[in-house]
Scaffold this active site. Sequence first.
Site, PDB file in Angstrom:
ATOM      1  N   ARG A 267      -8.625  -7.421  12.317  1.00  0.00           N
ATOM      2  CA  ARG A 267      -9.195  -6.316  13.102  1.00  0.00           C
ATOM      3  C   ARG A 267      -8.251  -5.912  14.242  1.00  0.00           C
ATOM      4  O   ARG A 267      -8.082  -4.723  14.531  1.00  0.00           O
ATOM      5  CB  ARG A 267     -10.572  -6.715  13.662  1.00  0.00           C
ATOM      6  CG  ARG A 267     -11.306  -5.558  14.326  1.00  0.00           C
ATOM      7  CD  ARG A 267     -12.743  -5.895  14.662  1.00  0.00           C
ATOM      8  NE  ARG A 267     -12.847  -6.913  15.700  1.00  0.00           N
ATOM      9  CZ  ARG A 267     -14.009  -7.421  16.132  1.00  0.00           C
ATOM     10  NH1 ARG A 267     -15.157  -7.010  15.608  1.00  0.00           N
ATOM     11  NH2 ARG A 267     -14.025  -8.345  17.067  1.00  0.00           N
TER      12      ARG A 267
ATOM     13  N   LYS B  92     -10.861  -1.603  18.717  1.00  0.00           N
ATOM     14  CA  LYS B  92     -11.226  -2.440  19.865  1.00  0.00           C
ATOM     15  C   LYS B  92     -10.128  -2.308  20.918  1.00  0.00           C
ATOM     16  O   LYS B  92      -9.228  -3.130  21.026  1.00  0.00           O
ATOM     17  CB  LYS B  92     -11.394  -3.887  19.399  1.00  0.00           C
ATOM     18  CG  LYS B  92     -12.394  -4.661  20.210  1.00  0.00           C
ATOM     19  CD  LYS B  92     -12.854  -5.887  19.493  1.00  0.00           C
ATOM     20  CE  LYS B  92     -13.346  -6.943  20.445  1.00  0.00           C
ATOM     21  NZ  LYS B  92     -14.332  -6.488  21.429  1.00  0.00           N
TER      22      LYS B  92
ATOM     23  N   GLU C 125     -25.134   0.366  19.665  1.00  0.00           N
ATOM     24  CA  GLU C 125     -24.887  -1.063  19.901  1.00  0.00           C
ATOM     25  C   GLU C 125     -25.039  -1.381  21.375  1.00  0.00           C
ATOM     26  O   GLU C 125     -25.267  -0.489  22.199  1.00  0.00           O
ATOM     27  CB  GLU C 125     -23.498  -1.447  19.395  1.00  0.00           C
ATOM     28  CG  GLU C 125     -22.378  -0.643  20.032  1.00  0.00           C
ATOM     29  CD  GLU C 125     -21.000  -0.948  19.436  1.00  0.00           C
ATOM     30  OE1 GLU C 125     -20.799  -2.028  18.880  1.00  0.00           O
ATOM     31  OE2 GLU C 125     -20.127  -0.075  19.569  1.00  0.00           O
TER      32      GLU C 125
HETATM   33  N1  PXG Z   1     -19.704  -4.165  19.872  1.00  0.00           N
HETATM   34  C1  PXG Z   1     -18.815  -4.047  20.890  1.00  0.00           C
HETATM   35  C2  PXG Z   1     -18.657  -2.728  21.569  1.00  0.00           C
HETATM   36  C3  PXG Z   1     -18.039  -5.153  21.271  1.00  0.00           C
HETATM   37  O1  PXG Z   1     -17.158  -5.018  22.265  1.00  0.00           O
HETATM   38  C4  PXG Z   1     -19.172  -6.483  19.576  1.00  0.00           C
HETATM   39  C5  PXG Z   1     -19.885  -5.340  19.229  1.00  0.00           C
HETATM   40  C6  PXG Z   1     -19.380  -7.736  18.794  1.00  0.00           C
HETATM   41  O2  PXG Z   1     -18.280  -7.995  17.945  1.00  0.00           O
HETATM   42  P1  PXG Z   1     -17.876  -9.462  17.512  1.00  0.00           P
HETATM   43  O3  PXG Z   1     -16.754  -9.278  16.596  1.00  0.00           O
HETATM   44  O4  PXG Z   1     -17.491 -10.206  18.780  1.00  0.00           O
HETATM   45  O5  PXG Z   1     -19.054 -10.076  16.859  1.00  0.00           O
HETATM   46  C7  PXG Z   1     -18.238  -6.403  20.631  1.00  0.00           C
HETATM   47  C8  PXG Z   1     -17.520  -7.629  21.077  1.00  0.00           C
HETATM   48  C9  PXG Z   1     -18.632  -9.168  26.571  1.00  0.00           C
HETATM   49  C10 PXG Z   1     -17.541  -8.727  25.648  1.00  0.00           C
HETATM   50  O6  PXG Z   1     -18.317  -9.522  27.725  1.00  0.00           O
HETATM   51  C11 PXG Z   1     -17.762  -8.374  24.321  1.00  0.00           C
HETATM   52  C12 PXG Z   1     -16.695  -7.949  23.524  1.00  0.00           C
HETATM   53  C13 PXG Z   1     -15.482  -7.879  24.106  1.00  0.00           C
HETATM   54  C14 PXG Z   1     -15.283  -8.219  25.399  1.00  0.00           C
HETATM   55  C15 PXG Z   1     -16.286  -8.651  26.197  1.00  0.00           C
HETATM   56  O7  PXG Z   1     -19.796  -9.203  26.162  1.00  0.00           O
HETATM   57  N2  PXG Z   1     -16.711  -7.531  22.222  1.00  0.00           N
END
Ligand code: PXG
Length: 287
Positions: free
Chosen positions: A50, A146, A179
């Site tokens: 990713r 991302k 989300e």
């Molecule tokens: N949606 C968004 C917008 C994200 O940033 C997820 C879903 C979940 O994806 P994963 O692959 O982790 O299951 C993310 C994840 C935080 C934080 O502090 C979260 C993310 C990145 C940085 C910080 O909650 N990303």
Amino acid sequence: MKIYLNGEFVEKEQAKISVYDHGLLYGDGVFEGIRVYDGVIFKLKEHIDRLFDSATSLQIDIQTSKEEISKIVIDTIRINGLQDAYIRLVITRGVGDLGLDPRKCPKPTIFCIAEPMNPLLGEDGIKVITSSIRRLPVDVLNPAVKSLNYLNSILAKIQANYAGCDEAFLLDSEGYVAEGTGDNIFVIKNGKIKTPPVSSSVLKGITRDAVVDLAKEQGYEIVEEKLTLHDLYVADELFITGTAAELANVVEIDGRIINNGEMGEITKKLSKEFKKIRKVMGTKVYE
Ligand code: PXG
């Protein structure tokens, strides 16, 4: 704590980057949040894939192979002797001048941080509000990338803070549920599990995909379809998934209490199974 930065491991205090770095000047970069459980990096390959897709989309040339980047992650955990940790892997466009032109950034900046971190939102059930900030449409800045630009998530988080809530949900530009600020959303109604499709302003979460697979294996019916706030308000159970948040139960949304404020049976089951599989699904740090 030692941090990987551009080819070497340095102490946290020495891990500094240039004020001319375009990651800082313009949010011009990509990242991954990854977890290691019991010395196993959960779905490392998926995270690296990713990351490279995000970089390709933004035309950032990482100039380092997937194998080498994976090794950087493994070495960062090893050098700090960690078994359970959260990893932040960041690649920026690198140092340039004060203009936007990416051609002025010949070399990407790469750093990797690993440190212990509990589930970000705790384990007691969270309160959520719907933010007035919308998730970015795919033709503005595709949420599948991302990138280091998290301002709409941060603005939504500020609204959650003001409302005394733990997290905010964002709708897409059409008004469907997209989300959370850093997590994906799941709804359970009459035994059926639903989550928004990744096609519409939703990041393809790696935890999301693991939970979808897990739910199917457990024999649950799971559908990816557009959801409205009404679907969330009348849910039997509601939870979110993300690397930082892990699997967190939602007990309240916009003042509506879900399942009398208790974690429902299906969420409990999925949470238990997720805790089992995450220790084995991935890349071992210590052989
Ligand atoms: N949606 C968004 C917008 C994200 O940033 C997820 C879903 C979940 O994806 P994963 O692959 O982790 O299951 C993310 C994840 C935080 C934080 O502090 C979260 C993310 C990145 C940085 C910080 O909650 N990303």
